[in-house]
Design an enzyme around this catalytic site. Structure first.
Site, mmCIF file in Angstrom:
data_model
loop_
_atom_site.group_PDB
_atom_site.id
_atom_site.type_symbol
_atom_site.label_atom_id
_atom_site.label_comp_id
_atom_site.label_asym_id
_atom_site.label_seq_id
_atom_site.Cartn_x
_atom_site.Cartn_y
_atom_site.Cartn_z
ATOM 1 C CE1 TYR A 71 -4.194 1.840 0.699
ATOM 2 C CE2 TYR A 71 -2.735 3.389 1.739
ATOM 3 C CZ TYR A 71 -4.004 3.194 1.144
ATOM 4 O OH TYR A 71 -4.707 4.088 1.211
ATOM 5 C CG PHE A 123 -7.675 16.140 -24.957
ATOM 6 C CD1 PHE A 123 -7.892 15.820 -26.500
ATOM 7 C CD2 PHE A 123 -8.055 15.084 -24.070
ATOM 8 C CE1 PHE A 123 -8.518 14.823 -26.744
ATOM 9 C CE2 PHE A 123 -8.719 14.120 -24.344
ATOM 10 C CZ PHE A 123 -8.975 13.702 -25.805
ATOM 11 C CG ASP A 124 -12.196 15.517 -25.047
ATOM 12 O OD1 ASP A 124 -10.954 15.053 -24.599
ATOM 13 O OD2 ASP A 124 -12.793 14.703 -25.746
ATOM 14 C CG ASP A 214 -2.070 17.780 -21.508
ATOM 15 O OD1 ASP A 214 -1.725 16.736 -21.556
ATOM 16 O OD2 ASP A 214 -3.196 18.149 -22.069
ATOM 17 C CB ALA A 216 -0.860 13.337 -23.403
ATOM 18 C CE LYS A 257 -3.932 9.965 -24.494
ATOM 19 N NZ LYS A 257 -4.631 10.205 -23.381
ATOM 20 C CG HIS A 451 -16.768 14.018 -27.652
ATOM 21 N ND1 HIS A 451 -16.639 14.898 -26.665
ATOM 22 C CD2 HIS A 451 -15.617 13.090 -27.590
ATOM 23 C CE1 HIS A 451 -15.574 14.716 -25.956
ATOM 24 N NE2 HIS A 451 -14.929 13.733 -26.706
HETATM 25 N N1 F0G Z 1 -4.472 15.548 -22.277
HETATM 26 C C1 F0G Z 1 -4.069 15.251 -23.522
HETATM 27 C C2 F0G Z 1 -3.381 15.959 -24.657
HETATM 28 C C3 F0G Z 1 -4.918 14.059 -24.265
HETATM 29 O O1 F0G Z 1 -4.810 13.686 -25.259
HETATM 30 C C4 F0G Z 1 -5.667 13.332 -23.019
HETATM 31 C C5 F0G Z 1 -6.457 12.097 -23.676
HETATM 32 C C6 F0G Z 1 -5.653 13.759 -21.825
HETATM 33 C C7 F0G Z 1 -5.198 14.864 -21.355
HETATM 34 C C8 F0G Z 1 -6.418 13.014 -20.742
HETATM 35 O O2 F0G Z 1 -5.752 11.755 -20.474
HETATM 36 O O3 F0G Z 1 -7.511 10.119 -21.438
HETATM 37 O O4 F0G Z 1 -5.533 9.461 -19.647
HETATM 38 O O5 F0G Z 1 -7.600 10.776 -18.712
HETATM 39 N N2 F0G Z 1 -6.449 11.850 -24.624
HETATM 40 C C9 F0G Z 1 -7.022 10.635 -25.352
HETATM 41 C C10 F0G Z 1 -7.359 10.754 -26.829
HETATM 42 C C11 F0G Z 1 -8.102 10.055 -24.480
HETATM 43 O O6 F0G Z 1 -7.899 9.771 -27.435
HETATM 44 O O7 F0G Z 1 -6.900 11.805 -27.446
HETATM 45 P P1 F0G Z 1 -6.453 10.522 -20.158
#
Ligand code: F0G
Length: 459
Positions: A71, A123-124, A214, A216, A257, A451
């Site tokens: 843990y 990102f969304d 960010d 990713a 990613k 979406h």
């Molecule tokens: N920031 C970026 C630039 C992303 O592309 C994503 C996720 C996230 C944050 C959120 O991360 O999914 O681990 O919670 N992008 C995926 C996509 C879902 O399909 O582009 P997450």
């Protein structure tokens, strides 16, 4: 354009089988024309996302067996933070279960009612967490990004003149965060140059603002800097990554990613003395789990520690970007417009160019995604007005700068023949694009991140 051969061989496979066109038409209708509603086994080539869909290596699977599930203070936690500190050069590394978990932990510490966050492009989920924290999200990408047909390097850049203007208009005291998304996913996986990272950081310093990365797709971004930015051709990717992060203060990363794991995320803070660290740990304990696992199992932290290195290898990235370029070359010949040059994690097809007669209010990129599924069982997604949604204050449909259908390429999963099928499907749809007259309308939508769940029908 030659296909760059895989720098690996395949040890385990998963069966896939295409349905008939008639079966696919029934499946997509039953899913209310939302690709997220399909059963994955009804999809032949799944390009919905490159997130969590990569193939782990034999070393990563071996790491899974070594996972320490204590843990507190597990061995796997220390492996992960050692890898994170080594790669990013940050003092504090915090595991979280995925990218949006990092957003949930971090953003309320900087944002609230009356505050703004400015990004090259949010990102969304990142936009959603800005809004959930009570603040407003503003995109500030360079104009070059808005013209997919124009081939220009570093289309993911922040428009730094506009950033400074926005800070002055809004008042620096009202800007809670500046977020640099690398690569810039919504603008087509386009990279941000080192020069632009530096200038953005200088502006943040001038106004005493926090620069949050960010991260990713940080490795793909570093590869593009090495390939395309003067002065970086001879540097190692490791040095470029460290330099990129040296200009930021904090980062959050969806490790699903570039770190090639199926689940995981990281928060990083450059300076061990930063007062925000106490808040991060407290939010983690409330929302994610104790701070030495942050919602991840030990085995997943182990795979992530290994994946961080594998995802930053240059021969892997050359092969990966090469796949998208191989597909793009076939689209060039066919006159299909995409965000050019190709981005890091795939191809973003300009659906507005393919269906000029379908207005943004009828979601041309969603129309193309539906056609691709019907045509060849390929699952893609809309990165356009359908994804962008409605103005949170007025409820009016926003118009996206882009109407992209995204071919997000999973890592180490699909082969050259699959890429030929993608090209053939797109070309077949282009040839009959003028006969596709109707766009889509929404028959039901949730208030946020619609979406993923919205129901659609033909207009
Ligand atoms: N920031 C970026 C630039 C992303 O592309 C994503 C996720 C996230 C944050 C959120 O991360 O999914 O681990 O919670 N992008 C995926 C996509 C879902 O399909 O582009 P997450």
């Amino acid at each position: 354009m030659k296909y760059v051969p895989e720098p690996f061989r395949i040890k385990m496979v998963e069966k896939i089988k295409p349905l008939t066109r008639q079966e696919r038409e029934a499946r997509i209708q039953a899913a209310n024309y939302n690709l997220f509603g399909l059963h994955a086994q009804d999809v032949y080539i799944d390009l919905l996302t490159d997130s969590g869909t990569g193939a782990m290596s034999s070393d990563q699977w071996a790491g899974i067996m070594q996972g320490d599930e204590a843990y507190a203070g597990s061995k796997s936690y220390y492996h992960l933070i050692d890898a994170g500190k080594d790669i990013f050069g940050y003092d504090f590394i915090q595991p979280v279960h995925q990218g949006r978990a990092g957003e949930k932990v971090l953003f309320p510490l900087f944002l609230g009612k009356g505050k703004y966050a400015i990004s090259n492009t949010f990102f969304d989920t990142t936009r959603a967490h800005v809004e959930l924290a009570g603040a407003r999200a503003i995109d500030c990408v360079v104009e070059a990004a808005k013209n997919p047909a124009v081939r220009a390097p570093f289309k993911g850049n922040m428009d730094t003149a506009k950033l400074e203007q926005l800070i002055n208009e809004l008042g620096a005291e009202n800007v809670g965060l500046v977020v640099l998304t690398i690569t810039n996913n919504s603008a087509g996986g386009q990279p941000v140059s080192m020069e632009n990272i530096k200038t953005t950081a200088q502006i943040c310093k001038k106004y005493n603002l926090t620069l949050e990365i960010d991260a990713a797709r940080f490795a793909e971004n570093a590869y593009f800097i090495k390939r395309d930015e003067p002065g970086y051709g001879d540097k190692s990717l490791q040095d470029i990554i460290r330099e990129m992060f040296s200009h930021g203060d904090i980062f959050h990363m969806s490790s699903k990613k570039d770190a090639i794991v199926n689940m995981g995320g990281i928060l990083g803070v450059k300076d061990a003395a930063h007062p925000i660290i106490a808040g991060i740990k407290a939010h983690c304990i409330s929302y994610e789990g104790f701070y030495t696992y942050g919602g991840m199992s030990g085995r997943d932290m182990e795979a992530l520690a290994i994946g961080l290195y594998e995802g930053t290898e240059e021969d892997f990235l050359r092969y990966r970007i090469g796949q998208a370029e191989y597909l793009a070359a076939q689209l060039d010949t066919a006159g299909i417009v995409y965000q050019s040059p190709v981005g890091g994690h795939g191809l973003f097809i300009d659906a507005a160019a393919l269906f000029p007669h379908i207005p943004y209010t009828e979601f041309p990129a969603q129309v193309l995604a539906i056609e691709l599924y019907k045509e060849a069982g390929i699952r893609t997604c809309d990165i356009g007005s359908f994804m962008l949604g409605n103005d949170p204050d007025t409820g009016v449909q926003l118009q996206s700068d882009f109407e992209f259908t995204r071919f997000a390429i999973p890592r180490r999963v699909y082969t050259q023949a699959h890429f030929d099928i993608m090209a053939e499907a797109l070309i077949a749809i282009k040839d009959r694009a003028h006969t596709i007259e109707r766009g889509m309308k929404i028959t039901w939508e949730p208030p946020i991140l619609r979406h993923f769940q919205a129901k659609l029908a033909y207009v």
